[in-house]
Design an enzyme around this catalytic site. Structure first.
Site, PDB file in Angstrom:
ATOM      1  N   ASP A 101       0.861  -1.186   0.000  1.00  0.00           N
ATOM      2  CA  ASP A 101       0.000   0.000   0.000  1.00  0.00           C
ATOM      3  C   ASP A 101       0.897   1.235   0.000  1.00  0.00           C
ATOM      4  O   ASP A 101       1.695   1.433   0.921  1.00  0.00           O
ATOM      5  CB  ASP A 101      -0.889  -0.025   1.243  1.00  0.00           C
ATOM      6  CG  ASP A 101      -1.862   1.150   1.285  1.00  0.00           C
ATOM      7  OD1 ASP A 101      -1.984   1.849   0.265  1.00  0.00           O
ATOM      8  OD2 ASP A 101      -2.490   1.355   2.341  1.00  0.00           O
ATOM      9  N   ASP A 117       0.884   5.288   0.071  1.00  0.00           N
ATOM     10  CA  ASP A 117       0.128   6.521   0.289  1.00  0.00           C
ATOM     11  C   ASP A 117       0.856   7.691  -0.364  1.00  0.00           C
ATOM     12  O   ASP A 117       2.089   7.735  -0.402  1.00  0.00           O
ATOM     13  CB  ASP A 117      -0.018   6.801   1.785  1.00  0.00           C
ATOM     14  CG  ASP A 117      -0.971   5.832   2.457  1.00  0.00           C
ATOM     15  OD1 ASP A 117      -1.871   5.317   1.766  1.00  0.00           O
ATOM     16  OD2 ASP A 117      -0.819   5.578   3.670  1.00  0.00           O
ATOM     17  N   SER A 127      -5.844   3.374  -5.319  1.00  0.00           N
ATOM     18  CA  SER A 127      -6.625   3.119  -4.108  1.00  0.00           C
ATOM     19  C   SER A 127      -7.888   3.971  -4.120  1.00  0.00           C
ATOM     20  O   SER A 127      -8.048   4.858  -4.962  1.00  0.00           O
ATOM     21  CB  SER A 127      -5.775   3.429  -2.875  1.00  0.00           C
ATOM     22  OG  SER A 127      -5.444   4.800  -2.835  1.00  0.00           O
ATOM     23  N   HIS A 160      -2.188   0.462  -4.777  1.00  0.00           N
ATOM     24  CA  HIS A 160      -2.072  -0.888  -4.238  1.00  0.00           C
ATOM     25  C   HIS A 160      -1.324  -1.742  -5.266  1.00  0.00           C
ATOM     26  O   HIS A 160      -1.731  -1.809  -6.427  1.00  0.00           O
ATOM     27  CB  HIS A 160      -3.448  -1.503  -3.974  1.00  0.00           C
ATOM     28  CG  HIS A 160      -4.174  -0.889  -2.823  1.00  0.00           C
ATOM     29  ND1 HIS A 160      -5.528  -1.032  -2.625  1.00  0.00           N
ATOM     30  CD2 HIS A 160      -3.729  -0.130  -1.791  1.00  0.00           C
ATOM     31  CE1 HIS A 160      -5.885  -0.389  -1.525  1.00  0.00           C
ATOM     32  NE2 HIS A 160      -4.801   0.170  -1.006  1.00  0.00           N
ATOM     33  N   GLU A 173       3.262   0.548   3.215  1.00  0.00           N
ATOM     34  CA  GLU A 173       2.814  -0.503   4.124  1.00  0.00           C
ATOM     35  C   GLU A 173       2.775  -1.812   3.346  1.00  0.00           C
ATOM     36  O   GLU A 173       2.308  -1.852   2.202  1.00  0.00           O
ATOM     37  CB  GLU A 173       1.433  -0.180   4.691  1.00  0.00           C
ATOM     38  CG  GLU A 173       1.391   1.114   5.500  1.00  0.00           C
ATOM     39  CD  GLU A 173       0.033   1.359   6.137  1.00  0.00           C
ATOM     40  OE1 GLU A 173      -0.689   0.367   6.366  1.00  0.00           O
ATOM     41  OE2 GLU A 173      -0.304   2.525   6.383  1.00  0.00           O
TER      42      GLU A 173
END
Length: 418
Positions: free
Chosen positions: A26, A28, A54, A61, A84
């Site tokens: 993930d 961001d 996302s 993703h 992540e």
């Protein structure tokens, strides 16, 4: 898909578990105007597997086949990209918004995943003490407001005040998550290993108002556990001592506290040391260095050009003026320095003293830098300026007072005003 269409649910999510072959990465703050930032593109190129936007539209993703090595799972890079990695106990929302240029299939990337995990996390692992933390030896009978007041008055009270108010950038932290952890550590010192009280106090702060803290119990729990894992001492009522990890005693209130005269541990230790012959010499032990807090630089151009006074030095004709002008234009327009998407700057007024060029030369250079864009009103140019000792410093001070939105002054070259 059939169940989603039939039942009208909000969307589809996939739960990662130890029984499936998948890992999700993930990212961001990975997209700008629908395109991957440079730092995100590096990870996309490395993993080369199915990727999609996302739900926020600014994140990505990446899906791969493979299992993660043990260790950490998340961090924020200096460029602001949040990373992540999960292969169990989490779920991803699926959007179907495939990122052009990435494979349509989820590829087997076990080797690449191990390399990525090693590069991201191995050098950032922090030792976790295994012995339990001891709290105050006597009951902590301070109410919440008394704790907040004492934290404001401590040696690091100025930084605490900024974090408490939610001004994490002014406190010198590159990301809000790192600022969250710092505030949680400070509160942990005053509260002891009382997770519920730390969470309650944090939730009253400015940092505690954002959705990530308010709505994600896993994030709150993870942040507080990380803060407590880093603590070696807690505040003790009575003011003269702290409680060391494992129950040991120490003549201090810890790195976040003060002694009875308001001295920090480092300041008190210096009074017991013989003064060196040369007053310019300062001796610091390794243990003292570990307790020191240093102000993080504030950046005009991230990791390249900090605030305050900077000399850009090189031999003649190496491109100093063009580099400085590039930074000035990027700052004035809110554009990308060096044409790098990860170096997009907040727009502000810029004063450029072009003391080795005439205005017609500056116009030619700006036309090369901005071939299809109007010249920015925020870029103020002067081709003459008095020497600093001949009124130039006063003129500069006056300009900055009258233009308090000016964030960058370029003097090309310094020898012209020295």
């Amino acid at each position: 898909m059939a169940a989603w269409q039939r039942n009208g649910a909000a969307g589809i999510g996939f739960v990662f578990s130890s029984d499936d072959p998948f890992t999700g990465i993930d990212l961001d703050h990975a997209l700008e105007n629908g395109h991957p930032r440079l730092c995100a593109q590096v990870l996309l190129n490395h993993l080369r597997s199915y990727s999609e936007a996302s739900p926020s539209g600014s994140g990505l993703h990446i899906w791969v086949r493979g299992k993660l090595p043990p260790g950490r799972r998340r961090l924020t890079l200096p460029c602001g990209l949040g990373v992540e990695t999960y292969d169990r106990d989490r779920f991803f929302t699926l959007t179907g918004h495939h990122l052009p240029g990435t494979p349509l299939a989820i590829e087997n990337r076990q080797a690449e995943l191990e390399v990525l995990h090693r590069q991201l996390f191995d050098n950032r692992e922090k030792p976790r003490p295994e012995d339990p933390r001891s709290g105050p030896t006597s009951p902590l009978d301070l109410d919440d407001q008394e704790i907040i007041d004492r934290a404001h008055q401590a040696a690091n009270g100025a930084k605490f005040a900024k974090l408490w108010a939610g001004n994490w950038e002014a406190a010198g932290y590159p990301s809000q998550s790192e600022a969250d952890l710092a505030l949680a550590e400070m509160l942990a010192f005053w509260c002891g290993p009382d997770s519920a009280r730390i969470e309650r106090l944090f939730s009253q702060s400015g940092l505690g108002q954002r959705d990530k803290w308010q709505k994600r119990a896993d994030y709150r729990d993870r942040t507080i556990r990380e803060a407590l894992a880093r603590m070696t001492e807690f505040y003790t009522p009575g003011g003269q001592e702290g409680v060391k990890r494992g129950g040991g005693r120490k003549d201090t209130q810890g790195e976040h506290g003060q002694g009875p005269e308001g001295e920090t541990r480092h300041e008190r230790s210096q009074t017991h040391r013989s003064a060196p012959r040369n007053p310019g010499i300062r001796l610091v032990t390794g243990a003292e260095l570990m307790t020191m807090e240093f102000r993080m630089p504030m950046w005009i151009v991230p990791d390249i050009l900090p605030e305050e006074f900077v000399l850009l030095a090189a031999r003649p004709k190496k491109g100093k003026s063009l580099l400085a002008l590039n930074f000035a234009v990027a700052k004035a327009t809110g554009g990308c320095a060096l044409s790098r998407p990860d170096l997009r700057l907040e727009p502000a007024k810029v004063l450029y003293l072009a003391l080795e060029d005439r205005l017609h030369r500056m116009k030619q250079r700006l036309q090369k830098l901005l071939p299809e864009v109007p010249f920015p009103d925020n870029l103020i140019i002067a081709e003459t300026w008095p020497r600093l000792d001949k009124g130039g410093l006063e003129d500069l001070t006056l300009f900055l007072k009258e233009n308090n939105d000016c964030r960058l002054v370029v003097i090309d070259s310094y020898i012209k005003v020295r």
